[in-house]
Each structure stands twice: as structure tokens, then as C-alpha cells.
Design a protein around this motif. Structure first.
Motif, short mmCIF file in Angstrom:
data_model
loop_
_atom_site.label_atom_id
_atom_site.label_comp_id
_atom_site.label_asym_id
_atom_site.label_seq_id
_atom_site.Cartn_x
_atom_site.Cartn_y
_atom_site.Cartn_z
N ASP A 102 4.89 4.09 4.33
CA ASP A 102 3.57 3.52 4.64
C ASP A 102 3.16 3.82 6.08
OD1 ASP A 102 3.16 2.43 2.14
OD2 ASP A 102 4.03 0.50 2.69
N ARG A 103 4.10 3.63 6.99
CA ARG A 103 3.80 3.84 8.41
C ARG A 103 4.99 4.50 9.10
NH1 ARG A 103 -0.58 1.40 10.44
NH2 ARG A 103 0.27 1.22 12.52
N GLY A 160 7.30 -4.69 -3.97
CA GLY A 160 6.28 -4.95 -2.96
C GLY A 160 6.80 -5.49 -1.64
N VAL A 161 8.11 -5.63 -1.51
CA VAL A 161 8.71 -6.12 -0.28
C VAL A 161 8.70 -5.02 0.77
CG1 VAL A 161 10.82 -7.03 0.78
CG2 VAL A 161 10.17 -7.75 -1.52
N ARG A 162 8.27 -5.36 1.98
CA ARG A 162 8.23 -4.38 3.06
C ARG A 162 9.64 -4.11 3.57
NH1 ARG A 162 5.87 -5.44 8.80
NH2 ARG A 162 8.03 -5.33 9.37
N ARG A 163 9.97 -2.86 3.72
CA ARG A 163 11.27 -2.44 4.25
C ARG A 163 11.05 -1.67 5.53
NH1 ARG A 163 15.64 -4.20 0.95
NH2 ARG A 163 14.66 -4.73 -1.01
N ASP A 164 11.99 -1.80 6.45
CA ASP A 164 11.91 -1.11 7.74
C ASP A 164 13.22 -0.38 7.99
OD1 ASP A 164 9.38 -2.31 8.50
OD2 ASP A 164 10.52 -4.15 8.76
N TRP A 216 10.37 5.49 -2.44
CA TRP A 216 9.08 4.93 -2.11
C TRP A 216 8.44 5.75 -1.00
CZ3 TRP A 216 13.38 1.43 -1.98
CH2 TRP A 216 13.55 0.73 -3.18
N GLU A 239 8.30 2.44 7.85
CA GLU A 239 7.99 1.27 7.05
C GLU A 239 7.57 1.72 5.67
OE1 GLU A 239 4.92 -1.01 8.90
OE2 GLU A 239 5.97 -1.14 10.81
N TRP A 240 8.05 1.04 4.63
CA TRP A 240 7.63 1.31 3.26
C TRP A 240 7.73 0.04 2.45
CZ3 TRP A 240 12.43 2.46 5.14
CH2 TRP A 240 13.53 2.03 4.42
N ARG A 241 7.20 0.06 1.26
CA ARG A 241 7.29 -1.07 0.33
C ARG A 241 8.09 -0.62 -0.87
NH1 ARG A 241 4.85 -5.40 2.09
NH2 ARG A 241 3.13 -5.13 3.53
N ASP A 242 9.05 -1.47 -1.27
CA ASP A 242 9.87 -1.11 -2.43
C ASP A 242 9.11 -1.44 -3.71
OD1 ASP A 242 10.09 -3.84 -2.83
OD2 ASP A 242 12.16 -3.96 -2.18
#
Length: 116
Positions: free
Chosen positions: A64-65, A82-86, A61, A76-79
Motif C-alpha cells: 500500500d505504501r 484487512g489488517v495493516r501489516r508493516d 498482498w 505497509e500492506w493489508r493482509d
């Protein structure tokens, strides 16, 4: 540490022993779950390519940030669902200083919306 404080508090409370046993068994279960989750996260590896790839997740993925907080990197990314992962990375997360430097460069270049 919080589990230990909770266990001591429950053990010293003036409540029924059955309720104490139930709460202590719940605390034990939660502690075990968290330890296994931390161990699983520690076994994953990052592949730094065009996109973020977390080994064993069979997916990659985009980041994102990207935050640089002191000497740490926060990604930070989204799998796919759509769940945010850190993920927080520290210099000690890498075997050599060059890998740490390359990761910082990679993260800056691959971020969609860099944080100030």
C-alpha cells in the motif's frame, strides 16, 4: 530493556509479595511472547514479484505504501483480513548490497500510493 526496568521497579516496590509475584510472572509471560514473536518474524522471507509475498503466510498482498526513512525501507500492506501489516527493512537485512538495491527498486515500482 523495559521489561527489566519494570521487574526492578516491581521487585523494589513496597507491596504484598503475592502481588509482586503476579506482576513479575505477567512480565515474564509478556517477555517470552514478544521474544517468540520477534523470532518468528525473523524467519520469514520476502519474495519480490508482482506482489509482496511473505513466506509461511500462504498469501501475497500488494504494497500500500512505501517510505524511505534515511537508510531504511518501510513497507505497509493489508493482509487478506484487512489488517495493516508493516515491515522495516535495513541494508543489513540482505545478504548482499545488490539485493538491497533491487528491493528498493522493487518497492518503488510496486507501491500503489508512494509516500512523499
Amino acid at each position: 530493556m523495559l521489561y527489566l526496568i519494570g521487574a526492578i521497579t516491581v521487585a523494589g516496590a513496597g507491596i504484598d509479595w503475592r502481588l509482586k509475584a503476579t506482576v513479575l510472572s505477567m512480565l515474564t509471560w509478556l517477555l517470552r511472547r514478544d521474544v517468540l514473536r520477534i523470532e518468528a518474524a525473523g524467519r520469514r522471507r520476502l519474495h519480490l514479484g508482482e506482489r509482496l509475498a511473505v513466506v509461511d503466510d500462504d498469501a501475497d498482498w500488494p504494497v500500500d505504501r512505501y517510505h524511505q526513512i534515511g537508510g531504511a525501507i518501510w513497507l505497509e500492506w493489508r493482509d487478506g483480513s484487512g489488517v495493516r501489516r508493516d515491515l522495516m527493512l535495513l541494508p543489513d537485512s540482505f545478504e548482499c548490497a545488490e539485493d538491497w538495491h533491487l528491493c528498493r527498486l522493487w518497492a518503488r515500482q510496486r507501491t500503489i500510493s508512494p509516500a512523499p
